[in-house]
Enzyme design. Structure first.
Site, PDB file in Angstrom:
ATOM      1  N   TRP A 152       0.884  -1.165   0.000  1.00 25.28           N
ATOM      2  CA  TRP A 152       0.000   0.000   0.000  1.00 25.28           C
ATOM      3  C   TRP A 152       0.925   1.219   0.000  1.00 25.28           C
ATOM      4  O   TRP A 152       1.794   1.328   0.884  1.00 25.28           O
ATOM      5  CB  TRP A 152      -0.857  -0.040   1.274  1.00 25.28           C
ATOM      6  CG  TRP A 152      -1.822   1.080   1.432  1.00 25.28           C
ATOM      7  CD1 TRP A 152      -2.772   1.474   0.554  1.00 25.28           C
ATOM      8  CD2 TRP A 152      -1.954   1.935   2.580  1.00 25.28           C
ATOM      9  NE1 TRP A 152      -3.497   2.515   1.074  1.00 25.28           N
ATOM     10  CE2 TRP A 152      -3.006   2.813   2.312  1.00 25.28           C
ATOM     11  CE3 TRP A 152      -1.286   2.039   3.798  1.00 25.28           C
ATOM     12  CZ2 TRP A 152      -3.418   3.789   3.223  1.00 25.28           C
ATOM     13  CZ3 TRP A 152      -1.685   3.000   4.702  1.00 25.28           C
ATOM     14  CH2 TRP A 152      -2.741   3.868   4.412  1.00 25.28           C
TER      15      TRP A 152
ATOM     16  N   ASP B 119       0.379  -4.478  10.105  1.00 22.17           N
ATOM     17  CA  ASP B 119      -0.677  -3.584   9.640  1.00 22.17           C
ATOM     18  C   ASP B 119      -1.900  -4.466   9.397  1.00 22.17           C
ATOM     19  O   ASP B 119      -1.895  -5.308   8.506  1.00 22.17           O
ATOM     20  CB  ASP B 119      -0.246  -2.879   8.352  1.00 22.17           C
ATOM     21  CG  ASP B 119      -1.326  -1.929   7.846  1.00 22.17           C
ATOM     22  OD1 ASP B 119      -2.377  -1.804   8.517  1.00 22.17           O
ATOM     23  OD2 ASP B 119      -1.119  -1.309   6.790  1.00 22.17           O
TER      24      ASP B 119
ATOM     25  N   LYS C 155     -12.650  -0.772   7.011  1.00 20.58           N
ATOM     26  CA  LYS C 155     -13.237  -1.737   6.083  1.00 20.58           C
ATOM     27  C   LYS C 155     -14.189  -2.696   6.789  1.00 20.58           C
ATOM     28  O   LYS C 155     -15.296  -2.927   6.332  1.00 20.58           O
ATOM     29  CB  LYS C 155     -12.162  -2.570   5.382  1.00 20.58           C
ATOM     30  CG  LYS C 155     -10.805  -1.933   5.312  1.00 20.58           C
ATOM     31  CD  LYS C 155     -10.629  -1.060   4.115  1.00 20.58           C
ATOM     32  CE  LYS C 155      -9.423  -0.162   4.365  1.00 20.58           C
ATOM     33  NZ  LYS C 155      -8.935   0.530   3.222  1.00 20.58           N
TER      34      LYS C 155
END
Ligand SMILES: Cc1ncc(COP(=O)(O)O)c(C=O)c1O
Length: 424
Positions: free
Chosen positions: A152, A234, A270
């Site tokens: 990312w 993460d 999310k």
């Protein structure tokens, strides 16, 4: 007005122009999580929506979130006073619990702490700021920070922006076999300078959709422990990979059992669909209770000068949900609904490509997990998809599976087929 002018509440226009308060548009287009506006304007098929979409192509407010929002409105005990600097205590502890597990030895031994942060990005930022100040010496900006290749994109910028001068890639993706480059990954762990920081995607790797297997994670952990490397997980997609929170936390929990001290940045954007509420948590696993206390006291100072104290709405929504048995069960169900839709789209796309006899193997579509998939389409093929079929995806060939619906999947599969046949 004279006073305002002298105090300079507005910067003079030349200053704004010179300091570049707007990033150049190309930068925004490439770095941004939203698809470029030209794509949206075309009304084509967008395979790169920035978030979860339903089969109707719409954003989804989780039913459990709607329910808890009503509870909050009706609760007259709640107000808008400032939260503590480190955030809502019941949010922090329940968030850490879903990452580490109800029966985590680290929680039982009182060596877990947490900081409520502004999304997963905020949690990465707070962790990075702390590490720069206090890890591997004081203010050691030379400590290498390793991020997966690819990753990312914001990982690079967040750590560089916190002052780390040496942010490097570690090998992760094997484009040829469309899977994990385990040998390359382990090799980079072996040769990294001791005490280097490694950012690991807890599950549903963004952008490749490829996670190490349990056996591969144990190999990664063995080298990291022996070589004294710092683990910074993460966790932005817990629940999204398999539909099960516990399964998706396997790697994080395994590393805890191996005795690592670590950070784990959690995002609830999310899995709660709370993208704009900015709900995140930095879970800290330390050697002992005293270390947790000391880390948190420094974290308080960092938060104080960054956002002072965090917002409450998202943290309340999550905390009430996680701490109420029926709501927790309902949330897990909602998460599964999203994960199952993604799994269904993966299976359908693969089946359709195989039925069409599209050249190449398409097993990676179902082997990859989470929202994203590296299709393996090359930049020329992507260009063809955009120009000839009005199907919009990233130049890297990455798609967000949520862009697929039962209505557009036939068109997408036929278009991929036509593209692969016509463009090499
Ligand atoms: C791997 C990864 N980490 C962190 C984040 C940040 O999440 P948030 O929106 O909660 O800041 C994202 C969002 O796309 C992500 O993909």
């Amino acid at each position: 007005p004279g006073w305002v002018a002298q105090q300079g509440s507005n910067a003079p226009p030349e200053w704004v122009a010179h300091q570049g308060s707007n990033a150049p548009p190309e930068w925004v287009a490439h770095q941004g999580s939203n698809p470029p506006p030209e794509w949206v304007a075309h009304q084509g098929t967008c395979l790169s929506p920035p978030a979860y979409r339903t089969d109707e192509g719409q954003p989804w407010v989780l039913p459990v979130v709607k329910k808890v929002e009503k509870l909050i409105v009706a609760d007259n005990r709640l107000n808008h006073e400032y939260l503590p600097i480190l955030g809502l205590p019941e949010f922090r502890s329940s968030a850490s619990k879903i990452a580490l597990g109800e029966d985590s030895p680290a929680i039982q031994e009182n060596r877990v702490g947490a900081v409520q942060c502004l999304g997963g990005t905020g949690a990465l930022k707070m962790g990075a700021e702390f590490l720069r100040r206090w890890y591997n010496g004081n203010d050691n900006m030379k400590t290498p920070v390793y991020v997966s290749a690819p990753t990312w994109e914001n990982h690079n910028s967040v750590f560089a922006n916190a002052g780390f001068e040496d942010v490097r890639p570690y090998k992760y993706w094997d484009a040829e076999k469309r899977g994990l480059d385990l040998a390359g990954f382990l090799g980079d762990l072996e040769t990294a300078p001791k005490h280097s920081i490694f950012v690991l995607h807890a599950c549903a790797h963004n952008p490749t959709g490829t996670d190490p297997t349990h056996m591969e994670w144990t190999q990664v952990a063995e080298v990291m422990k022996r070589r004294k490397l710092f683990v910074f997980f993460d966790s932005a997609y817990q629940g999204f990979a398999s539909g099960c929170l516990d399964k998706d936390a396997w790697a994080v929990r395994y590393f805890v059992t191996q005795g690592f001290e670590m950070f784990c940045a959690q995002s609830f954007s999310k899995n709660f669909g709370l993208y704009n509420e900015r709900v995140g948590n930095l879970t800290i696993v330390a050697r002992d209770a005293d270390n947790v206390r000391r880390v948190l006291s420094q974290m308080e100072k960092i938060v104080r000068v960054t956002w002072s104290n965090p917002p409450s709405q998202g943290a309340r929504l999550v905390a009430i949900t996680l701490n109420t048995a029926e709501l927790f069960a309902e949330w897990k169900d909602n998460v599964k609904t999203m994960a199952d839709r993604v799994l269904l789209m993966r299976a359908s796309l693969q089946a359709k490509l195989q039925a069409l006899g599209t050249p190449g193997t398409w097993d990676h579509i179902t082997q990859q997990i989470g929202m994203f998939s590296f299709t393996g389409l090359n930049p020329k093929q992507v260009e063809y998809m955009i120009k000839e079929r009005s199907i919009y995806l990233m130049a890297s060939g990455r798609i967000n599976m949520c862009g697929l619906t039962t209505k557009n999947i036939d068109y997408v599969a036929k278009s991929i087929h036509e593209t692969v046949v016509n463009v090499q």
